[in-house]
Motif scaffolding. Structure first.
Motif, short mmCIF file in Angstrom:
data_model
loop_
_atom_site.label_atom_id
_atom_site.label_comp_id
_atom_site.label_asym_id
_atom_site.label_seq_id
_atom_site.Cartn_x
_atom_site.Cartn_y
_atom_site.Cartn_z
N LYS A 247 0.83 -1.08 -0.11
CA LYS A 247 0.04 0.10 -0.02
C LYS A 247 0.86 1.32 0.17
CE LYS A 247 -2.65 1.40 3.27
NZ LYS A 247 -3.50 1.00 4.70
N HIS A 248 1.79 1.04 0.70
CA HIS A 248 2.97 2.32 0.84
C HIS A 248 3.39 2.64 -0.40
CE1 HIS A 248 2.48 3.54 5.04
NE2 HIS A 248 2.94 2.30 5.31
N TYR A 249 3.84 1.40 -1.15
CA TYR A 249 4.55 1.64 -2.46
C TYR A 249 3.33 2.30 -3.45
CZ TYR A 249 7.07 0.96 -6.55
OH TYR A 249 7.53 0.84 -7.95
N ILE A 251 0.96 4.27 -2.73
CA ILE A 251 0.74 5.79 -2.28
C ILE A 251 1.94 6.40 -2.73
CG2 ILE A 251 0.39 7.39 -0.46
CD1 ILE A 251 -1.17 5.12 0.72
N ASP A 252 3.05 5.98 -2.65
CA ASP A 252 4.45 6.96 -2.73
C ASP A 252 4.81 6.84 -3.93
OD1 ASP A 252 4.14 7.27 0.04
OD2 ASP A 252 5.65 5.71 0.56
N PHE A 253 4.60 5.77 -4.86
CA PHE A 253 5.47 5.78 -6.18
C PHE A 253 4.63 5.64 -7.49
CE2 PHE A 253 8.59 4.10 -2.96
CZ PHE A 253 9.71 4.83 -3.32
N TYR A 257 -2.51 7.86 -8.06
CA TYR A 257 -2.53 6.58 -7.64
C TYR A 257 -4.23 6.29 -7.48
CZ TYR A 257 -3.40 7.63 -2.73
OH TYR A 257 -3.62 7.99 -1.44
#
Lengths: 451, 325
Positions: A247-249, A251-253, A257
């Motif tokens: 999930k972090h990936y 959102i961040d990358f 998104y």
């Protein structure tokens, strides 16, 4: 941390090292060598008496060999009076069981796969497409159609063309097959000549029991393929999730998104994908895979098989020769994939827990691109990539694969390149869960938050 | 009284030793069952069951062998046993001529596992209700099991071979180490010939430093008898000691399990042994071609007869003293 010992098996030494670094402890020393006859010899060098022992071993590489090694290590710690032994299996071996319990040679992961120069990634027969889409494709093929050509150029600009970075050809390991030749041929419905429906034994309970027998008091694993697997054990099993990490990936990358579509490559993973989609507020699509028996136009002639058995005394020979007869062509399964949801001109994120031969995910990516997807990410927890998976992925329309280091990825990164395959680190989640279990703290907060 | 319906023998072949499976199957006149193990590309093993084994008497033949695949074959055996259990077999017997990890049967160092005990536990967990094995390295391993273990002996077959090939006056039986003295003295007693013993000093596993011969072997044909030959270092050294120090006429080795790992075959070819005879409990593959002094004794009649006797509830002890022809 007193009384905490972390040992590592030979399957994934770098992950064990990373876990120990995160726990700021020295890794326990185990001598694991092979006798000249191939038997595994384990010697625990440091004392483990009355200690809390964690053994890290992933279900990868030579699965059976590493699994037996783990069992011997557990037994060694138990005989050496360890207080508690926890098996840490980032990828649980045998967690994915054959989904169709019959027709061993026709479905599931193939036992032998040959490296090919080109792959179609198509299912046979080809996937039915919505009429409008088919029509517009037909238009774009015609010579002068400004609209279609225009959209074509936009697509080309946005699409990141996969660049071949592979230098060494990837060679699949040789495998053990049924050497006594006792497995007969089966027809499309998994039936043998005598009409008995061939089935494949499910190993889940056995693996759980073997771990318990060896002396494991507890298990830590990650993203179990079947959540029911936990129930096979009579000991506590902590199933961690890589979801927060993925999930972090996203959102961040992944730019914009919120606009992307989370796609499950098969119906089994729908729940996993929807939970991420709900969490992020993204839309969701599903690829449905169907396996059916191809219906023979002419039923196999009975006279042929009966005459064979009269001629030859050895039945296994009959079965082998029967494989070459044209009549057995009816024993084929056909797979059809269908997309549920709209992905046209969207960024797609394929979410799956395990990629092995990569048949499912490459086929899904092809389907998504055919349906007009702009860019395809694949978020995968465990990348085993066996057989010719690396070559398939290289030639597939997946633009970027994001995976974790639950199994060693160094080889895969070398073949696929860092811009194609990105690896997230799970050692922190595992280390934190080890710390929490050792201290008797709750593990459940790891389910929602990345570490 | 409750009566059981008749059931039959089902022979299941593992992938470790297809030839032996075929020989046993031919001997019993029973075809191998359509149950087979294969590997997926991710190296996980699966077992396909192609015929019913419900309420049948299942015998799974798998020997512990392979320098790179011994664990693979062990896992395969466990999975086949489990598959037969799931398939409601009435009784599952594992026929394991060479028991894997038989030499790791004691805690010889601190924090060393007793792997033979682990293997015994794993087999029982998988669902084994009976085990047939051949010349266990230590017969105490039978005590690791809670299920019956029939430890067969290659001795009767070896005795027959000796009687057929040698004159009693010429031979002397030699044990290459103290551990095998009991096995060897029993053979010597039955043949009514003398026996000698070689005492070896070991510093590391698979490495022998010095050998001392006990007994007179002058001008005799020495028959070195042991339960297994692995790297063959012991046998080759023993042959040298017997010929050079003892003045023996000829040295011949007779062993049960021919493992012949790493460079054993090269060693044998360069050794002073004039012959080496082993049973076919292990697959020898191309070793017979690569080693001209290597011969085999067929052990499949003993295994087949044990299976037959077990199925019909007859005594197996007959096989301890007699080799079926």
């Amino acid at each position: 941390m007193r009384d905490l010992v972390v040992l590592g098996g030979s399957s994934h030494p770098s992950l064990t090292k990373a876990i120990c670094r995160n726990l700021t402890i020295e890794q326990g020393v185990v001598k694991s060598v092979k006798f000249s006859n191939g038997e595994t010899s384990i010697e625990v060098v440091d004392s483990v008496r009355e200690k809390d022992v964690f053994i890290v071993q992933s279900g990868c590489g030579d699965v059976n060999d590493t699994f037996i090694e783990l069992l011997i290590m557990i037994a060694a710690c138990k005989t050496a009076s360890a207080k508690r032994v926890t098996a840490v299996l980032p990828l649980f071996p045998y967690s994915r069981q054959a989904d169709v319990p019959h027709a061993a040679n026709k479905t599931g992961a193939p036992s032998i796969s040959h490296q090919k120069d080109s792959y179609t990634f198509d299912s046979a027969p080809s996937t039915p497409r919505p009429l409008s889409r088919a029509a517009s494709q037909a238009n774009s093929n015609s010579v002068n159609n400004p609209i279609a050509n225009g959209s074509g150029t936009i697509n080309n600009n946005n699409l990141k063309q996969p660049t071949p970075t592979r230098k060494l050809p990837f060679v699949a390991k040789s495998i053990v097959t049924n050497s006594a030749g006792t497995l007969g041929t089966v027809d499309a419905y998994g039936k043998t000549e005598s009409g008995y429906k061939q089935w494949i034994a499910q190993n889940g309970t056995l693996i759980a029991n073997l771990l318990t027998t060896a002396g494991a008091d507890r298990c830590i694993t990650m993203d179990l393929h079947d959540p029911q697997f936990q129930g096979f054990f009579n000991i506590p099993v902590d199933n961690l999730y890589s979801r927060p990490l993925l999930k972090h990936y996203i959102i961040d990358f992944i730019p914009n998104y919120q606009q992307c579509v989370i796609v499950s490559p098969d119906s089994g993973g729908a729940k996993r994908a929807t939970s991420i989609a709900d969490n992020l507020g993204c839309s969701f699509a599903l690829i449905h895979k169907e396996r059916r028996a191809k219906v023979a136009k002419n039923p196999p002639s009975t006279s042929m098989s009966s005459s064979n058995s009269v001629l030859s005394l050895n039945s296994s020979e009959v079965l082998i020769s029967g494989q070459q007869t044209p009549a057995s062509s009816s024993g084929q399964m056909v797979a059809t994939t269908m997309l549920v949801g709209d992905v046209k001109d969207r960024v797609c994120v394929l979410v799956d827990d395990l990629v092995d031969t990569s048949y499912t995910i490459t086929r899904a990516a092809k389907l998504l691109k055919d349906q007009g997807a702009k860019y395809v990410y694949a978020l995968v927890t465990h990348s085993v990539l066996s057989g010719d998976a690396i070559n398939r992925l290289q030639k597939s329309s997946i633009d970027k694969i994001i995976t974790t280091n639950s199994v060693p990825q160094a080889d895969h990164v070398r073949h696929l390149g860092t811009d194609r395959l990105e690896v997230l680190d799970v050692s922190r989640i595992l280390a934190e869960s080890i710390r929490r279990i050792h201290n008797g703290e709750s593990v459940s907060m790891l389910f929602d938050h990345g570490w | 009284m409750m009566t059981h319906s008749q059931n039959t023998i089902k022979l299941v072949a593992g992938n470790s030793h297809p030839e032996l499976c075929k020989q046993i199957s031919a001997r019993l006149g029973i075809e191998l069952s359509k149950v087979g193990a294969f590997n997926y590309t991710n190296q996980e093993t699966a077992v396909a069951v192609g015929e019913s084994v419900r309420d049948e008497d299942v015998y799974i033949i798998q020997t512990g062998c392979g320098e790179t695949s011994i664990n693979q074959f062990l896992m395969e055996l466990l999975i086949i046993v489990n598959a037969c259990k799931i398939a409601s077999a009435r009784r599952i017997t594992a026929v394991i001529p060479n028991f894997p990890y038989a030499r790791q049967d004691k805690k010889d160092k601190s924090r060393a596992p007793i792997t033979a005990k682990l293997v015994a536990n794993l087999l029982q967990t998988a669902g084994c209700s009976h085990v047939i094995t051949l010349d266990l390295h230590a017969s105490q391993i039978q005590g690791f099991f809670r299920v019956p273990v029939d430890n067969l002996y290659a001795e009767p077959s070896v005795l027959r071979y000796i009687n057929e090939n040698f004159a009693r006056e010429d031979i002397i039986i030699v044990s290459p180490d103290a551990g095998g003295a009991k096995r060897v003295s029993s053979i010597a007693d039955k043949l009514d010939v003398n026996f000698a013993l070689i005492h070896k000093e070991r510093k590391k596993a698979n490495e022998v430093s010095r050998m001392v011969l006990v007994g007179d072997v002058t001008d005799k044909v020495c028959l070195l008898i042991d339960d297994m030959a692995d790297t063959c270092g012991t046998l080759c050294k023993a042959a040298e000691v017997l010929l050079e120090e003892g003045g023996a006429k000829e040295v011949i080795a007779i062993i049960t399990h021919g493992i012949f790992s790493s460079n054993a075959i090269e060693r044998l070819n360069n050794s002073k042994l004039s012959r080496i005879i082993c049973t076919n409990s292990m697959p020898l593959e191309d070793k017979l071609e690569r080693c001209s002094i290597l011969e085999t004794i067929d052990i499949s009649p003993t295994l087949a007869e044990a299976i037959r006797r077990l199925h019909y509830g007859e005594s197996v002890s007959y096989l301890f003293n007699n080799a079926p022809a």
